[in-house]
Design a protein around this motif. Structure first.
Motif, PDB file in Angstrom:
ATOM      1  N   PHE A  84     107.479   6.541  80.820  1.00 11.77           N
ATOM      2  CA  PHE A  84     107.795   5.338  81.589  1.00 11.77           C
ATOM      3  C   PHE A  84     106.553   4.714  82.232  1.00 11.77           C
ATOM      4  O   PHE A  84     106.568   3.547  82.598  1.00 11.77           O
ATOM      5  N   ARG A  85     105.504   5.475  82.392  1.00 12.90           N
ATOM      6  CA  ARG A  85     104.323   5.006  83.121  1.00 12.90           C
ATOM      7  C   ARG A  85     103.782   3.683  82.588  1.00 12.90           C
ATOM      8  O   ARG A  85     103.566   2.744  83.373  1.00 12.90           O
ATOM      9  N   GLU A 138      98.244   0.395  79.417  1.00 15.10           N
ATOM     10  CA  GLU A 138      97.605   1.713  79.475  1.00 15.10           C
ATOM     11  C   GLU A 138      97.060   1.970  80.879  1.00 15.10           C
ATOM     12  O   GLU A 138      96.714   1.029  81.611  1.00 15.10           O
ATOM     13  N   THR A 139      96.953   3.230  81.227  1.00 15.12           N
ATOM     14  CA  THR A 139      96.471   3.620  82.554  1.00 15.12           C
ATOM     15  C   THR A 139      95.084   3.068  82.826  1.00 15.12           C
ATOM     16  O   THR A 139      94.826   2.529  83.907  1.00 15.12           O
ATOM     17  N   ARG A 140      94.180   3.178  81.860  1.00 17.68           N
ATOM     18  CA  ARG A 140      92.802   2.717  82.076  1.00 17.68           C
ATOM     19  C   ARG A 140      92.762   1.217  82.358  1.00 17.68           C
ATOM     20  O   ARG A 140      91.977   0.748  83.181  1.00 17.68           O
ATOM     21  N   VAL A 141      93.620   0.442  81.718  1.00 10.46           N
ATOM     22  CA  VAL A 141      93.673  -1.004  81.946  1.00 10.46           C
ATOM     23  C   VAL A 141      94.268  -1.276  83.331  1.00 10.46           C
ATOM     24  O   VAL A 141      93.746  -2.093  84.103  1.00 10.46           O
ATOM     25  N   PHE A 142      95.340  -0.567  83.656  1.00 12.85           N
ATOM     26  CA  PHE A 142      95.983  -0.763  84.956  1.00 12.85           C
ATOM     27  C   PHE A 142      95.023  -0.457  86.098  1.00 12.85           C
ATOM     28  O   PHE A 142      94.980  -1.183  87.097  1.00 12.85           O
ATOM     29  N   LEU A 143      94.243   0.598  85.937  1.00 13.10           N
ATOM     30  CA  LEU A 143      93.307   0.990  86.996  1.00 13.10           C
ATOM     31  C   LEU A 143      92.251  -0.090  87.258  1.00 13.10           C
ATOM     32  O   LEU A 143      91.723  -0.180  88.373  1.00 13.10           O
ATOM     33  N   GLY A 179     105.618   2.541  99.971  1.00 13.75           N
ATOM     34  CA  GLY A 179     104.431   3.384 100.021  1.00 13.75           C
ATOM     35  C   GLY A 179     104.309   4.285  98.811  1.00 13.75           C
ATOM     36  O   GLY A 179     103.512   5.218  98.797  1.00 13.75           O
ATOM     37  N   MET A 180     105.128   4.044  97.777  1.00 10.27           N
ATOM     38  CA  MET A 180     105.058   4.863  96.578  1.00 10.27           C
ATOM     39  C   MET A 180     103.693   4.656  95.930  1.00 10.27           C
ATOM     40  O   MET A 180     103.272   3.519  95.727  1.00 10.27           O
ATOM     41  N   PRO A 181     102.978   5.723  95.633  1.00 10.52           N
ATOM     42  CA  PRO A 181     101.652   5.570  95.028  1.00 10.52           C
ATOM     43  C   PRO A 181     101.761   4.919  93.657  1.00 10.52           C
ATOM     44  O   PRO A 181     102.704   5.166  92.915  1.00 10.52           O
ATOM     45  N   LEU A 182     100.800   4.096  93.332  1.00 17.11           N
ATOM     46  CA  LEU A 182     100.812   3.387  92.060  1.00 17.11           C
ATOM     47  C   LEU A 182     100.180   4.188  90.944  1.00 17.11           C
ATOM     48  O   LEU A 182     100.237   3.799  89.792  1.00 17.11           O
ATOM     49  N   THR A 183      99.517   5.296  91.243  1.00 16.94           N
ATOM     50  CA  THR A 183      98.912   6.097  90.180  1.00 16.94           C
ATOM     51  C   THR A 183      99.465   7.494  90.198  1.00 16.94           C
ATOM     52  O   THR A 183     100.112   7.901  91.098  1.00 16.94           O
TER      53      THR A 183
END
Length: 183
Positions: A84-85, A138-143, A179-183
């Protein structure tokens, strides 16, 4: 003497296990096993509840099913969460883009004028990229966008736009207020 003995066909009806060859006995065992399996499946299908969810896009059909799954004790395992990420990342970016756009259309001023750069960066996100077009980031793009998203979410102009979300369509957006962390 052999004339008074019943024929093999009569014996197989009266004593089926005694007259069967080993192959026939194996086939009969498999047949009984299949019958038991079908009986169990029939009971399962009778208890199975099927529903058809109809609705427009973004109306909450998938969310409803996910909530039912959680309510009935079938929480998501780590693998499902990992799957789901990319969708969650995509939803956060789409939602923030909608808020930036709505803030402008509703003529809401920035809380901090420097956030215009973050807003421009987010609006420049390529939604037609192969994965993004499928609702996956993708995680790298989101970051790369995470600092801009955090700064924008903290901006009073974006918060004002979010408070007026009934005036525009906001896609599924993570509850960042919790306050849910985004990563």
């Amino acid at each position: 003497m052999a004339d008074f003995l019943p024929s093999r066909s009569v014996l197989s009806v009266c004593f089926p296990g005694c007259v069967l060859t080993s192959g026939e006995a194996e086939q009969q065992r498999k047949s009984k096993e299949i019958d038991k399996c079908l009986s169990r499946e029939k009971t399962y299908v009778k208890r199975l509840v099927k529903i058809l969810l109809l609705g427009a896009g973004e109306s909450g059909k998938s969310t409803f099913l996910k909530q039912m799954r959680i309510i009935h004790g079938q929480d998501f395992d780590q693998r499902a969460r990992e799957e789901f990420r990319p969708t969650i990342y995509s939803n956060v970016i789409k939602g923030m883009r909608v808020l930036v756009d709505a803030r402008e259309k509703l003529h809401i001023p920035w809380g901090d004028n420097e956030n215009q750069l973050h807003g421009d960066k987010l609006m420049a996100f390529d939604t037609r990229a192969p994965l993004a077009a499928q609702g996956m980031v993708e995680t790298r793009v989101f970051l790369q966008y995470l600092p801009a998203i955090r700064a924008l979410w903290a901006d009073s102009g974006i918060q004002n736009a979010y408070d007026r979300r009934r005036e525009f369509q906001l896609v599924k957006l993570l509850k960042m207020k919790t306050g849910m962390p985004l990563t």
